[in-house]
Design a protein around this motif. Structure first.
Motif, mmCIF file in Angstrom:
data_model
loop_
_atom_site.group_PDB
_atom_site.id
_atom_site.type_symbol
_atom_site.label_atom_id
_atom_site.label_comp_id
_atom_site.label_asym_id
_atom_site.label_seq_id
_atom_site.Cartn_x
_atom_site.Cartn_y
_atom_site.Cartn_z
ATOM 1 N N ASP A 55 0.862 -1.178 0.000
ATOM 2 C CA ASP A 55 0.000 0.000 0.000
ATOM 3 C C ASP A 55 0.901 1.231 0.000
ATOM 4 O OD1 ASP A 55 -1.484 2.230 1.712
ATOM 5 O OD2 ASP A 55 -2.992 0.976 0.731
ATOM 6 N N ALA A 56 0.680 2.148 -0.923
ATOM 7 C CA ALA A 56 1.560 3.312 -1.057
ATOM 8 C C ALA A 56 1.449 4.277 0.114
ATOM 9 C CB ALA A 56 1.252 4.043 -2.361
ATOM 10 N N HIS A 57 0.335 4.269 0.833
ATOM 11 C CA HIS A 57 0.156 5.210 1.940
ATOM 12 C C HIS A 57 0.710 4.675 3.246
ATOM 13 C CE1 HIS A 57 -2.251 7.755 -0.622
ATOM 14 N NE2 HIS A 57 -2.999 6.712 -0.940
ATOM 15 N N THR A 58 0.555 3.368 3.486
ATOM 16 C CA THR A 58 0.996 2.797 4.755
ATOM 17 C C THR A 58 2.238 1.929 4.617
ATOM 18 O OG1 THR A 58 -0.396 0.843 4.470
ATOM 19 C CG2 THR A 58 -1.376 2.753 5.598
ATOM 20 N N LEU A 59 2.603 1.547 3.400
ATOM 21 C CA LEU A 59 3.725 0.674 3.088
ATOM 22 C C LEU A 59 3.560 -0.735 3.661
ATOM 23 C CD1 LEU A 59 6.752 3.113 3.409
ATOM 24 C CD2 LEU A 59 5.512 2.430 1.366
ATOM 25 N N LYS A 60 2.321 -1.123 3.950
ATOM 26 C CA LYS A 60 2.052 -2.482 4.415
ATOM 27 C C LYS A 60 1.932 -3.404 3.210
ATOM 28 C CE LYS A 60 -0.249 -1.169 8.653
ATOM 29 N NZ LYS A 60 -1.471 -1.202 9.420
ATOM 30 N N PRO A 61 2.429 -4.634 3.308
ATOM 31 C CA PRO A 61 2.309 -5.579 2.184
ATOM 32 C C PRO A 61 0.842 -5.878 1.882
ATOM 33 C CG PRO A 61 3.845 -6.394 3.852
ATOM 34 C CD PRO A 61 3.177 -5.194 4.430
ATOM 35 N N THR A 62 0.494 -5.902 0.588
ATOM 36 C CA THR A 62 -0.880 -6.204 0.201
ATOM 37 C C THR A 62 -0.986 -7.472 -0.646
ATOM 38 O OG1 THR A 62 -0.706 -4.765 -1.731
ATOM 39 C CG2 THR A 62 -1.621 -3.794 0.266
ATOM 40 N N GLY A 63 0.122 -7.964 -1.173
ATOM 41 C CA GLY A 63 0.025 -9.181 -1.967
ATOM 42 C C GLY A 63 1.372 -9.662 -2.455
ATOM 43 N N LYS A 64 1.384 -10.930 -2.866
ATOM 44 C CA LYS A 64 2.601 -11.547 -3.368
ATOM 45 C C LYS A 64 2.204 -12.484 -4.497
ATOM 46 C CE LYS A 64 5.347 -13.239 -0.224
ATOM 47 N NZ LYS A 64 6.029 -14.132 0.743
ATOM 48 N N LEU A 65 2.925 -12.414 -5.614
ATOM 49 C CA LEU A 65 2.639 -13.277 -6.767
ATOM 50 C C LEU A 65 3.955 -13.881 -7.221
ATOM 51 C CD1 LEU A 65 0.713 -14.271 -9.029
ATOM 52 C CD2 LEU A 65 1.229 -12.151 -10.242
ATOM 53 N N LYS A 66 3.999 -15.230 -7.261
ATOM 54 C CA LYS A 66 5.208 -15.916 -7.696
ATOM 55 C C LYS A 66 4.985 -16.529 -9.057
ATOM 56 C CE LYS A 66 7.013 -17.197 -3.190
ATOM 57 N NZ LYS A 66 7.557 -18.270 -2.370
ATOM 58 N N PHE A 67 6.039 -16.508 -9.889
ATOM 59 C CA PHE A 67 6.013 -17.134 -11.206
ATOM 60 C C PHE A 67 7.036 -18.266 -11.187
ATOM 61 C CE2 PHE A 67 4.796 -12.721 -11.889
ATOM 62 C CZ PHE A 67 3.640 -12.866 -12.629
ATOM 63 N N ALA A 68 6.590 -19.426 -11.624
ATOM 64 C CA ALA A 68 7.490 -20.579 -11.697
ATOM 65 C C ALA A 68 7.301 -21.280 -13.031
ATOM 66 C CB ALA A 68 7.215 -21.532 -10.534
ATOM 67 N N ASN A 69 8.353 -21.925 -13.500
ATOM 68 C CA ASN A 69 8.283 -22.708 -14.746
ATOM 69 C C ASN A 69 7.640 -24.042 -14.471
ATOM 70 O OD1 ASN A 69 9.586 -20.699 -16.183
ATOM 71 N ND2 ASN A 69 11.607 -21.528 -15.719
ATOM 72 N N GLU A 70 6.914 -24.544 -15.454
ATOM 73 C CA GLU A 70 6.308 -25.869 -15.315
ATOM 74 C C GLU A 70 7.397 -26.916 -15.310
ATOM 75 O OE1 GLU A 70 3.375 -26.930 -18.157
ATOM 76 O OE2 GLU A 70 2.050 -25.298 -17.584
ATOM 77 N N PRO A 71 7.225 -27.984 -14.510
ATOM 78 C CA PRO A 71 8.255 -29.046 -14.482
ATOM 79 C C PRO A 71 8.247 -29.865 -15.774
ATOM 80 C CG PRO A 71 6.495 -29.496 -12.896
ATOM 81 C CD PRO A 71 6.182 -28.198 -13.569
#
Length: 114
Positions: A98-114
């Motif tokens: 969040d730009a106002h509070t700098l609290k984390p709002t989300g996480k997105l990971k990208f991985a290759n298929e095995p």
């Protein structure tokens, strides 16, 4: 007849039409000006009332802990979010704050298929 009485001749039909047209043009100009003044007052009032509810801008000092060996690839702003792209051991991850509070709002990971 006294000196204060002056004879004003009746306007000719052409003059009367010209007077009517001038009056109509003055009415249109006056209404346009009044509308413009109202629009400016509404815009100023809207900005004043909209900014009243906002908290004053605060200065934050924050530390975000990244995983060991992580590297920041890019950063950006999207709306009210701060978007950080990091690379951890060959896996790309996007973290948002969040730009106002700098609290984390989300996480997105990208991985290759095995």
């Amino acid at each position: 007849m006294t000196t204060s009485d002056t004879a004003v001749p009746e306007p000719t039909p052409e003059q009367a039409a010209l007077f009517a047209r001038v009056r109509r043009m003055m009415l249109i100009a006056g209404l346009t000006t009044a509308l413009a003044i109202c629009a400016v007052l509404i815009a100023v009032g809207y900005r004043l009332f909209k900014s009243e509810g906002r908290a004053p801008e605060a200065v934050f000092d924050a530390i975000a802990i990244l995983p060991k060996g992580a590297k920041i690839v890019s950063s950006g702003v999207a709306g009210d979010r701060l978007v950080i792209t990091i690379e951890v051991g060959g896996i790309t991850e996007i973290r948002t704050f969040d730009a106002h509070t700098l609290k984390p709002t989300g996480k997105l990971k990208f991985a290759n298929e095995p």
